[in-house]
Write an enzyme that holds these catalytic residues in place. Structure first.
Site, mmCIF file in Angstrom:
data_model
loop_
_atom_site.group_PDB
_atom_site.id
_atom_site.type_symbol
_atom_site.label_atom_id
_atom_site.label_comp_id
_atom_site.label_asym_id
_atom_site.label_seq_id
_atom_site.Cartn_x
_atom_site.Cartn_y
_atom_site.Cartn_z
ATOM 1 N N LYS A 61 0.930 -1.136 0.075
ATOM 2 C CA LYS A 61 -0.056 0.016 -0.025
ATOM 3 C C LYS A 61 0.833 1.296 -0.137
ATOM 4 C CE LYS A 61 -3.888 -2.343 2.339
ATOM 5 N NZ LYS A 61 -4.591 -2.602 3.282
ATOM 6 N N GLN A 105 -4.800 -1.413 9.744
ATOM 7 C CA GLN A 105 -4.774 -2.724 8.852
ATOM 8 C C GLN A 105 -5.475 -3.701 9.937
ATOM 9 O OE1 GLN A 105 -3.736 -2.964 5.999
ATOM 10 N NE2 GLN A 105 -4.269 -5.501 6.009
ATOM 11 N N ASP A 128 -11.003 3.184 4.384
ATOM 12 C CA ASP A 128 -11.526 1.735 4.018
ATOM 13 C C ASP A 128 -12.966 1.694 4.111
ATOM 14 O OD1 ASP A 128 -9.656 -0.358 4.158
ATOM 15 O OD2 ASP A 128 -9.078 0.040 6.108
HETATM 16 N N1 GUN Z 1 -7.291 -6.821 5.951
HETATM 17 C C1 GUN Z 1 -7.519 -7.510 4.882
HETATM 18 N N2 GUN Z 1 -8.153 -6.498 3.978
HETATM 19 C C2 GUN Z 1 -8.054 -5.356 4.553
HETATM 20 C C3 GUN Z 1 -8.587 -4.213 4.055
HETATM 21 O O1 GUN Z 1 -9.146 -3.948 2.928
HETATM 22 N N3 GUN Z 1 -8.421 -3.041 4.897
HETATM 23 C C4 GUN Z 1 -7.870 -3.092 5.917
HETATM 24 N N4 GUN Z 1 -7.630 -1.987 6.699
HETATM 25 N N5 GUN Z 1 -7.383 -4.189 6.566
HETATM 26 C C5 GUN Z 1 -7.644 -5.315 6.073
#
Ligand code: GUN
Length: 296
Positions: A61, A105, A128
């Site tokens: 990311k 996350q 998100d």
């Molecule tokens: N863990 C797995 N997928 C995601 C996501 O799309 N966003 C976040 N913040 N954590 C995740």
């Protein structure tokens, strides 16, 4: 529609290539903004603990942010971080004018209440799309909703694959998570699809899946979906990323048995290189959307 390679008769939906296009476009928009003297969009990424998969996702990311000209800040907190300290950091980030997007996350360590944390992110910075306000906006079809990245990535890939043929299709979503399954179902409904959500307690899962024109699978079970679960000609999106050992080697596989399902489907996403890259591209898209709203 882009020209994609085929595998065993199915078109390979190249998430990596589509994500690349999306990120290039975002990069161009960011350049335009900064050349006009506007502040640089900023994303804060918070990682609590040492989960190896999360570390890889966060690294990717941050890398893609850099490619698009978005400034990213990484906050790495120890596994034993207290919930109150994490909430305190979020208060600071909510107030920080250089931060337009905040991502925590998941999963979080067991002692931290995930819902409490997600609700502590300012909805306008919730890139998100997990805050109940944004999920509510998605539910009522509001145009200003920040939409969860993985389902949004799925929708963009479906539009690339089916063009204007999506309306009226029967979309079966396997999995009912807040991150993927539920918002994917809402998005498909918004696109005038007929939607079925199946999950671990559903009866007759295989025959429900066989009715799908579009099958979206997000359960985290390696190669669960077999060829005889899939209607010939269906479009299959595989959200799963599972680490397995094959012939003594570590491998990544999806929730779909790719080789056999590719014999039946008309189009399918690979793992890796399918949904994963689109999730990141949509995170950048959401960050720019959040930035634009905050900049008025
Ligand atoms: N863990 C797995 N997928 C995601 C996501 O799309 N966003 C976040 N913040 N954590 C995740």
């Amino acid at each position: 529609m882009t020209e994609n390679p085929t595998v065993a008769g199915a078109t390979l939906i190249d998430g990596k290539a589509i994500a690349h296009q999306v990120i290039e476009e975002i990069g161009a928009q960011v350049r335009q903004l900064t050349e006009a003297g506007k502040p640089v969009p900023g994303l804060a990424v918070v990682l609590v603990g040492e989960d190896p998969a999360s570390q890889v996702y966060v690294r990717n990311k941050l890398l893609k942010c850099q490619q698009a000209g978005i400034v990213s800040r990484e906050y790495r907190l120890a596994e034993e971080t207290m919930e109150s300290d994490l909430l305190g950091l979020l208060v600071d980030l909510n107030d920080d004018p250089d931060v337009h997007g905040i991502l925590v996350q998941l999963p979080l360590p067991k002692h931290i209440d995930e819902q409490k944390v997600l609700m502590a992110i300012a909805p306008e910075k919730d890139v998100d799309g997990f805050h109940p306000q944004n999920l509510g906006r998605l539910m009522v079809g509001a145009s200003d909703a920040l939409v969860p990245c993985t389902p949004l990535g799925c929708l963009i890939m479906l539009r690339e694959t089916l063009g204007d043929q999506l309306a009226g299709k029967h979309v079966v979503v396997v999995g009912r998570s807040n991150i993927v399954g539920k918002p994917a179902a809402l998005l498909a409904l918004q696109q005038h699809c007929t939607v079925t959500v199946v999950h671990s307690r559903s009866q007759e899962i295989e025959s429900l899946c066989r009715q799908a024109d579009v099958l979206i699978v997000a359960v985290g079970r390696p190669e669960l979906v077999k060829a005889d679960w899939v209607k010939p000609g269906a479009v299959v999106l595989d959200v799963g990323i599972n680490r397995v050992e094959r012939d003594g080697k570590a491998r990544l596989v999806g929730d779909v048995a790719f080789d056999e399902v590719a014999q039946v489907a008309s189009a399918i996403t690979p793992v890796p290189g399918g949904v994963g890259p689109m999730t990141i591209a949509c995170l950048l898209r959401n960050t720019l959307q959040a930035y634009r709203v905050q900049q008025g």
